[in-house]
Design an enzyme around this catalytic site. Structure first.
Site, PDB file in Angstrom:
ATOM      1  N   LYS A  30      49.079  44.805  42.709  1.00  0.00           N
ATOM      2  CA  LYS A  30      48.058  43.737  42.647  1.00  0.00           C
ATOM      3  C   LYS A  30      47.993  43.163  41.246  1.00  0.00           C
ATOM      4  O   LYS A  30      48.018  41.949  41.031  1.00  0.00           O
ATOM      5  CB  LYS A  30      46.680  44.276  43.030  1.00  0.00           C
ATOM      6  CG  LYS A  30      45.523  43.335  42.641  1.00  0.00           C
ATOM      7  CD  LYS A  30      44.168  43.936  42.910  1.00  0.00           C
ATOM      8  CE  LYS A  30      43.643  44.849  41.891  1.00  0.00           C
ATOM      9  NZ  LYS A  30      42.952  44.241  40.731  1.00  0.00           N
ATOM     10  N   ASN A  31      47.937  44.037  40.244  1.00  0.00           N
ATOM     11  CA  ASN A  31      47.713  43.587  38.867  1.00  0.00           C
ATOM     12  C   ASN A  31      48.931  42.940  38.238  1.00  0.00           C
ATOM     13  O   ASN A  31      48.842  42.360  37.160  1.00  0.00           O
ATOM     14  CB  ASN A  31      47.207  44.757  38.017  1.00  0.00           C
ATOM     15  CG  ASN A  31      45.782  45.093  38.389  1.00  0.00           C
ATOM     16  OD1 ASN A  31      45.136  44.362  39.145  1.00  0.00           O
ATOM     17  ND2 ASN A  31      45.285  46.199  37.881  1.00  0.00           N
ATOM     18  N   CYS A  41      30.211  42.174  35.110  1.00  0.00           N
ATOM     19  CA  CYS A  41      31.126  42.968  35.949  1.00  0.00           C
ATOM     20  C   CYS A  41      30.596  44.389  36.036  1.00  0.00           C
ATOM     21  O   CYS A  41      30.067  44.914  35.055  1.00  0.00           O
ATOM     22  CB  CYS A  41      32.519  42.962  35.326  1.00  0.00           C
ATOM     23  SG  CYS A  41      33.688  43.978  36.228  1.00  0.00           S
ATOM     24  N   ARG A  94      33.010  42.501  29.837  1.00  0.00           N
ATOM     25  CA  ARG A  94      34.408  42.031  29.899  1.00  0.00           C
ATOM     26  C   ARG A  94      34.523  40.607  29.368  1.00  0.00           C
ATOM     27  O   ARG A  94      34.795  39.668  30.112  1.00  0.00           O
ATOM     28  CB  ARG A  94      34.942  42.120  31.314  1.00  0.00           C
ATOM     29  CG  ARG A  94      34.980  43.545  31.850  1.00  0.00           C
ATOM     30  CD  ARG A  94      35.607  43.630  33.200  1.00  0.00           C
ATOM     31  NE  ARG A  94      37.050  43.430  33.162  1.00  0.00           N
ATOM     32  CZ  ARG A  94      37.809  43.417  34.251  1.00  0.00           C
ATOM     33  NH1 ARG A  94      37.241  43.563  35.439  1.00  0.00           N
ATOM     34  NH2 ARG A  94      39.108  43.242  34.184  1.00  0.00           N
ATOM     35  N   PRO A  95      34.384  40.422  28.052  1.00  0.00           N
ATOM     36  CA  PRO A  95      34.481  39.063  27.500  1.00  0.00           C
ATOM     37  C   PRO A  95      35.912  38.534  27.614  1.00  0.00           C
ATOM     38  O   PRO A  95      36.836  39.300  27.880  1.00  0.00           O
ATOM     39  CB  PRO A  95      34.098  39.277  26.025  1.00  0.00           C
ATOM     40  CG  PRO A  95      34.450  40.705  25.742  1.00  0.00           C
ATOM     41  CD  PRO A  95      34.242  41.456  27.038  1.00  0.00           C
ATOM     42  N   ASP A 117      37.045  36.440  25.032  1.00  0.00           N
ATOM     43  CA  ASP A 117      37.182  35.801  23.703  1.00  0.00           C
ATOM     44  C   ASP A 117      38.615  35.890  23.175  1.00  0.00           C
ATOM     45  O   ASP A 117      39.106  34.959  22.523  1.00  0.00           O
ATOM     46  CB  ASP A 117      36.215  36.485  22.713  1.00  0.00           C
ATOM     47  CG  ASP A 117      36.468  37.984  22.632  1.00  0.00           C
ATOM     48  OD1 ASP A 117      36.455  38.540  21.523  1.00  0.00           O
ATOM     49  OD2 ASP A 117      36.720  38.603  23.701  1.00  0.00           O
ATOM     50  N   ASP A 161      42.037  52.700  35.146  1.00  0.00           N
ATOM     51  CA  ASP A 161      41.920  52.437  36.585  1.00  0.00           C
ATOM     52  C   ASP A 161      42.139  53.689  37.435  1.00  0.00           C
ATOM     53  O   ASP A 161      42.059  53.618  38.656  1.00  0.00           O
ATOM     54  CB  ASP A 161      42.910  51.354  37.008  1.00  0.00           C
ATOM     55  CG  ASP A 161      42.580  50.003  36.393  1.00  0.00           C
ATOM     56  OD1 ASP A 161      43.441  49.116  36.390  1.00  0.00           O
ATOM     57  OD2 ASP A 161      41.455  49.852  35.881  1.00  0.00           O
ATOM     58  N   ILE A 209      38.321  52.408  27.293  1.00  0.00           N
ATOM     59  CA  ILE A 209      38.608  50.993  27.553  1.00  0.00           C
ATOM     60  C   ILE A 209      37.351  50.258  28.027  1.00  0.00           C
ATOM     61  O   ILE A 209      36.993  49.207  27.525  1.00  0.00           O
ATOM     62  CB  ILE A 209      39.732  50.858  28.603  1.00  0.00           C
ATOM     63  CG1 ILE A 209      40.946  51.722  28.231  1.00  0.00           C
ATOM     64  CG2 ILE A 209      40.128  49.395  28.784  1.00  0.00           C
ATOM     65  CD1 ILE A 209      41.647  51.309  26.941  1.00  0.00           C
ATOM     66  N   ARG A 249      39.877  44.837  48.123  1.00  0.00           N
ATOM     67  CA  ARG A 249      40.352  43.957  47.050  1.00  0.00           C
ATOM     68  C   ARG A 249      41.641  44.472  46.437  1.00  0.00           C
ATOM     69  O   ARG A 249      42.427  43.705  45.885  1.00  0.00           O
ATOM     70  CB  ARG A 249      39.298  43.870  45.941  1.00  0.00           C
ATOM     71  CG  ARG A 249      38.003  43.210  46.348  1.00  0.00           C
ATOM     72  CD  ARG A 249      37.139  42.983  45.140  1.00  0.00           C
ATOM     73  NE  ARG A 249      37.901  42.226  44.131  1.00  0.00           N
ATOM     74  CZ  ARG A 249      37.386  41.908  42.943  1.00  0.00           C
ATOM     75  NH1 ARG A 249      36.158  42.315  42.641  1.00  0.00           N
ATOM     76  NH2 ARG A 249      38.082  41.228  42.067  1.00  0.00           N
TER      77      ARG A 249
HETATM   78  C1  EPZ Z   1      43.392  44.463  33.440  1.00  0.00           C
HETATM   79  O1  EPZ Z   1      42.162  43.791  33.187  1.00  0.00           O
HETATM   80  C2  EPZ Z   1      43.311  44.970  34.877  1.00  0.00           C
HETATM   81  N1  EPZ Z   1      43.068  43.860  35.778  1.00  0.00           N
HETATM   82  C3  EPZ Z   1      42.155  45.969  35.009  1.00  0.00           C
HETATM   83  O2  EPZ Z   1      42.215  46.532  36.319  1.00  0.00           O
HETATM   84  C4  EPZ Z   1      42.349  47.099  34.032  1.00  0.00           C
HETATM   85  O3  EPZ Z   1      41.238  47.950  34.074  1.00  0.00           O
HETATM   86  C5  EPZ Z   1      42.480  46.534  32.607  1.00  0.00           C
HETATM   87  O4  EPZ Z   1      43.559  45.578  32.549  1.00  0.00           O
HETATM   88  C6  EPZ Z   1      42.791  47.615  31.582  1.00  0.00           C
HETATM   89  O5  EPZ Z   1      43.927  48.303  31.909  1.00  0.00           O
HETATM   90  C7  EPZ Z   1      44.110  43.120  36.209  1.00  0.00           C
HETATM   91  O6  EPZ Z   1      45.237  43.296  35.828  1.00  0.00           O
HETATM   92  C8  EPZ Z   1      43.818  42.064  37.213  1.00  0.00           C
HETATM   93  P1  EPZ Z   1      41.778  44.025  29.269  1.00  0.00           P
HETATM   94  P2  EPZ Z   1      41.969  42.919  31.852  1.00  0.00           P
HETATM   95  O7  EPZ Z   1      41.672  42.614  28.804  1.00  0.00           O
HETATM   96  O8  EPZ Z   1      43.250  42.392  31.388  1.00  0.00           O
HETATM   97  C9  EPZ Z   1      38.243  43.999  26.091  1.00  0.00           C
HETATM   98  C10 EPZ Z   1      41.503  47.072  38.511  1.00  0.00           C
HETATM   99  O9  EPZ Z   1      40.790  48.028  38.832  1.00  0.00           O
HETATM  100  N2  EPZ Z   1      38.487  42.544  25.976  1.00  0.00           N
HETATM  101  O10 EPZ Z   1      43.044  44.741  28.982  1.00  0.00           O
HETATM  102  O11 EPZ Z   1      40.856  41.988  32.117  1.00  0.00           O
HETATM  103  C11 EPZ Z   1      37.707  44.393  27.472  1.00  0.00           C
HETATM  104  O12 EPZ Z   1      36.320  44.213  27.556  1.00  0.00           O
HETATM  105  C12 EPZ Z   1      41.148  46.235  37.248  1.00  0.00           C
HETATM  106  O13 EPZ Z   1      42.528  46.737  39.129  1.00  0.00           O
HETATM  107  C13 EPZ Z   1      37.793  41.827  25.022  1.00  0.00           C
HETATM  108  O14 EPZ Z   1      36.987  42.361  24.267  1.00  0.00           O
HETATM  109  O15 EPZ Z   1      41.471  44.063  30.836  1.00  0.00           O
HETATM  110  C14 EPZ Z   1      38.143  45.849  27.561  1.00  0.00           C
HETATM  111  O16 EPZ Z   1      37.216  46.650  26.909  1.00  0.00           O
HETATM  112  C15 EPZ Z   1      39.780  46.536  36.732  1.00  0.00           C
HETATM  113  N3  EPZ Z   1      38.041  40.484  24.943  1.00  0.00           N
HETATM  114  C16 EPZ Z   1      39.471  45.845  26.817  1.00  0.00           C
HETATM  115  O17 EPZ Z   1      39.492  44.686  25.992  1.00  0.00           O
HETATM  116  C17 EPZ Z   1      38.949  39.851  25.750  1.00  0.00           C
HETATM  117  O18 EPZ Z   1      39.145  38.627  25.649  1.00  0.00           O
HETATM  118  C18 EPZ Z   1      40.713  45.843  27.722  1.00  0.00           C
HETATM  119  O19 EPZ Z   1      40.529  44.845  28.698  1.00  0.00           O
HETATM  120  C19 EPZ Z   1      39.635  40.607  26.712  1.00  0.00           C
HETATM  121  C20 EPZ Z   1      39.392  41.965  26.813  1.00  0.00           C
END
Ligand code: EPZ
Length: 434
Positions: free
Chosen positions: A22-23, A128, A133-134, A136, A320, A342, A412
């Site tokens: 999916k991801n 969420c 989950r910003p 930025d 995850d 995370i 999902r």
């Molecule tokens: C991906 O989300 C996955 N989703 C998530 O899986 C997974 O938990 C996550 O990566 C971490 O491995 C998909 O691939 C669709 P991140 P993503 O940006 O990319 C912070 C599932 O269960 N952050 O790597 O959105 C954030 O808050 C889902 O299938 C910022 O601060 O996660 C987190 O603490 C849930 N600013 C950390 O970074 C930003 O702009 C990592 O998040 C972006 C992220």
């Protein structure tokens, strides 16, 4: 709305085919917005999140067609047919609130739209269940490539005059690298002018899968899978055929399903290299994990040892699979400790597991798990995708019957989960809610 009735006390035994990721599928589908001509994706699972992305691409002027019939690499319960994605109208640039509120990964269209259509109007993702989950880092990366942003009525409006321009940038955040942020900026840079160097990039296999497809389309990306990705911008990308990687999170969930039921599973069409940290913790707990030609063998026949685990960016232990491991440790010997680095608030499953008789205490980003002899069936509620998977695992070992409400959360991200589990000995009924 559906619920599951899970009759506990079952031991899983047999073969399970792991679906496509999916991801990986979601950002790869969004990247097709940049390709001229048709792209055919193989192994894309049938999930409600995929349906949301299909709807979003339709809103953005794409023709999306799912072929019937199996394209699975392994005979048996079939995945649905390949997905053809063709851009037919490049005028549209809006990802609406109605779609983004159902699926945060809609943010993946930001980079492709800015790079190809010079404009993107994307609803700002809201709250969420798994925590803050910003986005930025996504915006900052696009700004560094030359995009201008303003906020309008809950939407971020990004615009580019002329072409995006490559540069060297750091993309790490407080919790480390961002997976979708890395992919988003990598996509945008693929059509930018000059070279982009992404430092502090995420190394997840999903990043490499997207880079591999883009390179087939004509992009020039190197270093994917490492913290430093180099992208030499090109003029155009063309449609290709691509098979997405297996779903390592689904695979990890089934590895724990075998362990928690003291069962024996053969997991087909998966890659243990993507799950080294998970296998490491399971072996520490006392579970046997081995592999042969794309098949992972998992078995357990004893009480389980306590362990400590901290979630980390890839190749560390994935956030995850945190909830699923917690369900396992809830019925292990002794005291285990899990720290969530995370998404520090990702613990909505704790309360539900405790309703089933677990003894778990949360202290900030850490959970202390005192193992118990057995869990009891109870009525519990899904709150997010992976927490729900943990409750299915707990329900399979609990004494009596567990009723799991709001299973739309599971649909999902897990394709036909109850069919796959029932085929190897579980007793799960999907019922229509009262
Ligand atoms: C991906 O989300 C996955 N989703 C998530 O899986 C997974 O938990 C996550 O990566 C971490 O491995 C998909 O691939 C669709 P991140 P993503 O940006 O990319 C912070 C599932 O269960 N952050 O790597 O959105 C954030 O808050 C889902 O299938 C910022 O601060 O996660 C987190 O603490 C849930 N600013 C950390 O970074 C930003 O702009 C990592 O998040 C972006 C992220």
């Amino acid at each position: 709305m559906y619920s599951f009735l899970i009759h506990g006390g079952t031991r899983l035994k047999g073969k399970v085919e792991i679906s496509g990721s999916k991801n990986s599928s979601l950002p790869i589908m969004a990247a097709c917005l940049m390709a001229e001509g048709k792209t055919t994706l193989k192994g894309v699972p049938r999930l409600s999140d995929i349906d949301s992305m299909v709807k979003l691409l339709g809103d953005l002027g794409c023709h999306v067609y799912r072929h019937e019939g199996a394209d699975s690499v392994v005979p048996g319960p079939s995945l649905d047919g390949p997905l053809d994605i063709t851009v037919t109208d490049e005028k549209k640039a809006e990802a609406s609130y109605d779609i983004v509120k159902t699926m945060r990964a809609s943010i993946c269209v930001l980079g492709p739209l800015l790079a190809k259509r010079k404009k993107a109007v994307v609803s700002i993702p809201g709250g969420c269940n798994i925590g803050d989950r910003p986005v930025d880092l996504h915006v900052r990366g696009m700004q560094k490539l030359g995009a201008q942003f303003r906020t309008e009525n809950g939407y971020m409006v990004g615009e580019v005059s002329g072409r995006l321009k490559g540069c060297r940038m750091y993309l790490g955040g407080a919790q480390g690298p961002t997976v979708l942020g890395t992919i988003n900026v990598m996509c945008a840079a693929a059509l930018a002018e000059g070279e982009t160097v992404l430092v502090g990039a995420a190394c997840e296999p999903e990043v490499s899968d997207c880079a591999n497809m883009l390179n087939k389309m004509g992009a020039r990306i190197t270093g994917h899978g490492t913290p430093e990705i180099r992208i030499e911008g090109v003029e155009k990308l063309s449609g290709v055929e691509h098979r997405v990687i297996p779903d390592r999170i689904e695979c990890g969930t089934f590895m724990i399903a075998a362990a928690i039921t003291n069962g024996e599973l053969e997991l087909k069409h998966c890659n243990l290299d993507h799950l080294i940290a998970v296998a490491d913790r399971l072996e520490e707990v006392g579970v046997k994990v081995s592999r042969q030609n794309g098949t992972i063998f998992v078995s357990s026949n004893r009480r389980l040892n306590p362990v400590e685990m901290t979630t980390q960016p890839y190749p560390g232990f994935p956030t995850d699979i945190q909830a699923q491991l917690m369900a396992l440790l809830a019925i292990g010997d002794g005291m285990s400790v899990i720290t969530e680095r995370i998404f520090p608030d990702r613990f909505l499953h704790v309360g539900e597991l405790n309703r089933m008789g677990a003894r778990i205490r949360k202290e900030g980003p850490t959970a202390v798990i005192q193992g118990v002899k057995e869990l009891q069936g109870a009525t519990v509620m899904c709150s997010d995708l992976r927490a729900s998977a943990a409750l299915v695992l707990a329900g399979m070992v609990a004494k009596g019957t567990t009723r799991l409400d709001r299973v739309y959360h599971i649909d999902r991200g897990y394709e036909k989960i109850e069919q796959k589990l029932n085929a190897v000995g579980a007793q799960i009924e999907r019922i229509n809610d009262r």
